[in-house]
Design an enzyme around this catalytic site. Structure first.
Site, short mmCIF file in Angstrom:
data_model
loop_
_atom_site.label_atom_id
_atom_site.label_comp_id
_atom_site.label_asym_id
_atom_site.label_seq_id
_atom_site.Cartn_x
_atom_site.Cartn_y
_atom_site.Cartn_z
N LYS A 174 -3.98 7.14 7.99
CA LYS A 174 -2.66 6.55 8.25
C LYS A 174 -2.51 5.17 7.64
O LYS A 174 -1.54 4.89 6.95
CB LYS A 174 -2.46 6.47 9.77
CG LYS A 174 -1.08 5.95 10.17
CD LYS A 174 -0.01 6.96 9.84
CE LYS A 174 1.35 6.50 10.30
NZ LYS A 174 2.40 7.44 9.88
N GLU A 181 10.56 12.22 -1.48
CA GLU A 181 9.98 12.17 -0.14
C GLU A 181 9.72 13.58 0.39
O GLU A 181 8.68 13.84 1.01
CB GLU A 181 10.91 11.40 0.79
CG GLU A 181 10.58 11.49 2.28
CD GLU A 181 9.24 10.88 2.64
OE1 GLU A 181 8.86 10.98 3.81
OE2 GLU A 181 8.56 10.30 1.76
N ARG A 217 -6.57 6.81 11.77
CA ARG A 217 -7.07 5.92 10.73
C ARG A 217 -8.16 6.58 9.88
O ARG A 217 -8.49 6.06 8.80
CB ARG A 217 -7.66 4.65 11.36
CG ARG A 217 -6.61 3.67 11.85
CD ARG A 217 -7.28 2.48 12.51
NE ARG A 217 -6.34 1.40 12.73
CZ ARG A 217 -6.14 0.40 11.89
NH1 ARG A 217 -6.82 0.36 10.75
NH2 ARG A 217 -5.27 -0.54 12.15
N TRP A 230 -12.80 6.99 7.41
CA TRP A 230 -12.18 7.57 6.22
C TRP A 230 -13.08 7.20 5.06
O TRP A 230 -13.26 6.03 4.74
CB TRP A 230 -10.77 7.03 6.02
CG TRP A 230 -10.04 7.69 4.88
CD1 TRP A 230 -9.37 8.88 4.92
CD2 TRP A 230 -9.91 7.20 3.54
NE1 TRP A 230 -8.83 9.15 3.69
CE2 TRP A 230 -9.15 8.14 2.82
CE3 TRP A 230 -10.38 6.06 2.88
CZ2 TRP A 230 -8.84 7.98 1.48
CZ3 TRP A 230 -10.08 5.90 1.54
CH2 TRP A 230 -9.31 6.84 0.85
N CYS A 255 -10.40 2.96 8.29
CA CYS A 255 -11.28 3.32 9.39
C CYS A 255 -10.86 2.60 10.67
O CYS A 255 -10.15 1.61 10.64
CB CYS A 255 -12.72 2.96 9.05
SG CYS A 255 -13.29 3.60 7.45
N ASN A 290 -14.76 -1.59 8.34
CA ASN A 290 -13.55 -1.06 7.71
C ASN A 290 -13.30 -1.89 6.46
O ASN A 290 -13.23 -3.11 6.53
CB ASN A 290 -12.37 -1.16 8.67
CG ASN A 290 -11.07 -0.69 8.04
OD1 ASN A 290 -11.07 0.09 7.08
ND2 ASN A 290 -9.95 -1.15 8.57
N GLY A 291 -13.15 -1.23 5.31
CA GLY A 291 -12.90 -1.95 4.06
C GLY A 291 -13.87 -1.52 2.98
O GLY A 291 -14.51 -0.47 3.08
N GLU A 350 1.51 16.57 1.44
CA GLU A 350 0.61 15.94 2.41
C GLU A 350 0.09 16.91 3.45
O GLU A 350 -1.10 16.89 3.78
CB GLU A 350 1.34 14.80 3.13
CG GLU A 350 1.52 13.54 2.33
CD GLU A 350 2.26 12.47 3.12
OE1 GLU A 350 1.77 11.34 3.14
OE2 GLU A 350 3.32 12.77 3.70
N LYS A 389 6.04 14.99 1.49
CA LYS A 389 5.74 15.55 2.81
C LYS A 389 5.09 16.93 2.68
O LYS A 389 4.13 17.25 3.39
CB LYS A 389 7.02 15.67 3.64
CG LYS A 389 7.51 14.36 4.20
CD LYS A 389 6.59 13.85 5.29
CE LYS A 389 6.74 12.34 5.46
NZ LYS A 389 6.11 11.55 4.39
N HIS A 421 15.06 18.22 -18.99
CA HIS A 421 14.23 17.42 -19.88
C HIS A 421 12.75 17.68 -19.69
O HIS A 421 11.92 16.81 -19.92
CB HIS A 421 14.54 15.93 -19.68
CG HIS A 421 15.94 15.56 -20.03
ND1 HIS A 421 16.41 15.52 -21.32
CD2 HIS A 421 16.99 15.24 -19.24
CE1 HIS A 421 17.67 15.19 -21.33
NE2 HIS A 421 18.06 15.02 -20.06
#
Length: 607
Positions: free
Chosen positions: A602, A479, A27, A74, A2, A98-99, A486, A483, A502
């Site tokens: 983020k 990666e 955030r 968030w 946040c 925040n937390g 996301e 992406k 496999h």
């Protein structure tokens, strides 16, 4: 996660609070709110969803006041609703947080037993009630906060306003960042320097356990033991212009196109072009004596570490362990004496990574950090600080931070090899020359943006996409898949090419695009063999390679993406560009929120 901002000002603060939230919306963007102290009242405005909804609410019902706090959320505890939005308030106290307060249930039960009523599902509201109960019993704001903080378990950054004290705010941090900003007759609190950039460049970072009382005259900081302390006031250097998109459609697009510049800036800090050598900061330890390297990171930074494992083991012949930060401490890792623990983080505040850092520090490891924020908590706690120079990254999906991390890690691997006597001057000079070629190669890769945009519609309808790569291209496959997940919300997985047979090959049919990352070179023929296995089962292949590779293996592919021919050392930096652009343009075709994808934020400052 946040974002927090607080202002003790001389003029109405609502507009500036909103502007600060706008700079921190990366955030969290589940909800937003603010509270000002106005004529002996706490005036709150909150809204579910994006910050624009709060702006609309304020236009209908303004909030005046010279002092206030604000928050963009968030969600952790409680759904992203207006009722769960911050600030949380009682009659006398309002706060933003925040937390995570890990013991909030027992505190809530205690408070409920004493007759206090809660209006939200959040963990944060208990802190407002704890402080308020002491205020109601005659405590001053400072006394109330001082007595409440030791009762909180977990991580927090707090900003607290008081109805009967329109001349001060109190902030506190434990495990989540908080900075104090100093202005002309005004003082500020913020989650980061970027939020305060339009207000001031003079900031001080609170340390673990600090709490602070801010007034118009300045700030009094107290440490974990409630002793008055001084914290260094520095110039932040954060630019208010850094959160402008310019002529780009999205921040992510802007940041992808900034990569040639920021990689060049980063390499310029680690390479001496005069003699083609690697130059690191002065070290307080002998890097030649490092016998084992432990790399810890999360998400995209973890994939940068995976690439670096190839470099460290190839050049410096140092065995490398790599782990995701959220798992690292819980497997009770074996850490050899004389080991270097290397932590990679864009923000330098990632909660899991920071906890792993402290675990390794307690175990006697030398601590190195690769971070994009040189004033972050990780940076301040490291023995070896290796800053990237990517500049603020606003898009939630990391792009330029990743390639700058790779640049730093390549330089560090070469430096370690030199110090161990495993790389002579000619070999070092060759490595440096190839690294210096990276910015131009990134520019050449970006020249294919239109080609990638024109074929994104072939990927956008898919429900599942697979990415394949061998060697150091395997982390690029991971990666690329991340992406795509996301920002386009398409299920995607990355695999080492040889692992297809496999198990994952069972997923292949004509509805599953398979993106193959295969620069020409020693591993190319083996990767082509894996492509043939996919093609034989009706898979639709998108091949990313250079001209030589495409000439040999592009037949039957639904699309190809041509990259410049580059040395294998810099191939991971260059091939990051097409997987970023493919995800970006696919998301644009689907119409998703590229910069603020659902459920993500983020800076992950909670475990």
């Amino acid at each position: 996660m946040c974002g927090i901002i607080g202002i003790v000002g001389n003029d109405p603060v609502a507009d500036r609070l909103v502007d600060g939230l706008r700079r921190m919306e990366y955030r969290g963007y589940d909800s937003a709110g603010l509270c000002v102290v106005d004529d002996g009242a706490l005036v709150r405005r909150r809204a579910e969803g994006k910050l624009a909804n709060l702006v609309a609410a304020l236009s209908q019902d303004p909030a005046d006041g010279l002092i206030g706090i604000a928050h963009t959320r968030w969600a952790t505890h409680g759904a992203p609703t207006a009722g769960n939005a911050h600030p949380h308030a009682t009659q006398d106290v309002a706060l933003v947080h925040n937390g995570i307060i890990e013991n909030f249930r027992s505190l809530r039960d205690e408070l409920s037993g004493n007759g206090r009523k809660f209006e939200s599902e959040t963990d944060s509201e208990v802190v407002a009630h704890l402080v308020s109960s002491l205020i109601e019993n005659g405590a001053s704001p400072e006394e109330a906060v001082r007595d409440v903080l030791p009762r909180l378990r977990g991580a927090f950054a707090l900003a607290i306003a008081f109805r009967q004290h329109p001349d001060l705010l109190i902030g506190a941090r434990l495990g989540s960042p908080l900075v104090v900003g100093y202005g002309d007759g005004e003082t500020y609190l913020g989650s980061d320097a970027l939020a305060l950039a339009p207000l001031t460049q003079k900031i001080a970072y609170l340390e673990e356990g600090d709490w602070v009382v801010i007034t118009r005259e300045g700030a009094q900081i107290y440490d974990l033991e409630n002793n008055p302390v001084e914290r260094e006031v520095t110039t932040s250097g954060a630019s208010a212009a850094a959160v402008e998109k310019g002529n780009y459609r999205h921040f992510m697009q802007k940041e992808i196109f900034e990569q040639p510049t920021v990689v060049a800036q980063t390499l310029g800090s680690y390479l001496r072009q005069a003699d083609n050598s690697v130059a690191l900061p002065q070290l307080d330890f002998d890097i030649s004596q490092i016998r084992r390297l432990t790399i810890v990171a999360c998400g995209t930074s973890y994939y940068a570490g995976m690439v670096a494992k190839y470099w460290f083991e190839h050049f410096a012949r140092v065995p490398v362990d790599i782990d995701v930060a959220s798992e690292f401490r819980y497997r009770d890792p074996v850490l050899e004496d004389g080991g270097l623990a290397l932590f990679i983080s864009q923000s330098g505040e990632t909660a899991d990574t920071l906890a792993a850092l402290r675990h390794c520090k307690a175990a006697g490891q030398v601590i190195g950090v690769v971070v994009n924020v040189p004033t972050s908590t990780m940076a301040r706690e490291a023995d070896l600080l290796l800053p990237t120079h990517a500049g603020p990254e606003i898009g939630v999906a990391s792009t330029k931070a990743f390639t700058c991390q790779l640049a730093v890690l390549a330089a560090l691997a070469a430096h370690m090899a030199v110090k161990k006597g495993l790389m002579n001057r000619d070999e070092e000079a060759e490595v440096v020359r190839h690294l210096l070629e990276a910015p131009a190669a990134l520019n050449a890769a970006l020249d294919h943006d239109d080609d990638i945009a024109s074929m994104a519609h072939l990927v956008a309808p898919a429900r599942d996409v697979l990415y394949l790569g061998r060697g150091q291209d395997y982390p690029l496959a991971l990666e690329g898949a991340l992406k795509l997940k996301e920002i386009s919300y398409i299920h995607a997985e990355g695999y080492a090419s040889g692992e297809m047979k496999h198990g994952p090959i069972a997923l292949i049919d004509d509805q599953v695009p398979v993106v193959v990352i295969a620069p020409s070179g020693p591993l190319f023929e083996k990767t082509v063999s894996n492509m043939e296995e996919v093609r034989a089962r009706g898979g639709k292949i998108v091949l990313i390679s250079d001209a030589e590779g495409l000439a040999e293996a592009s037949e039957g592919c639904i699309a190809t993406i041509e990259m410049p021919r580059v040395h294998p050392l810099i191939a991971p930096l260059v091939y990051a560009v097409p997987v970023q652009l493919l995800a970006y343009h696919t998301a644009c075709v689907k119409g998703t929120d590229v910069d603020q994808p659902r459920n993500l934020a983020k800076s992950v400052t909670v475990e």
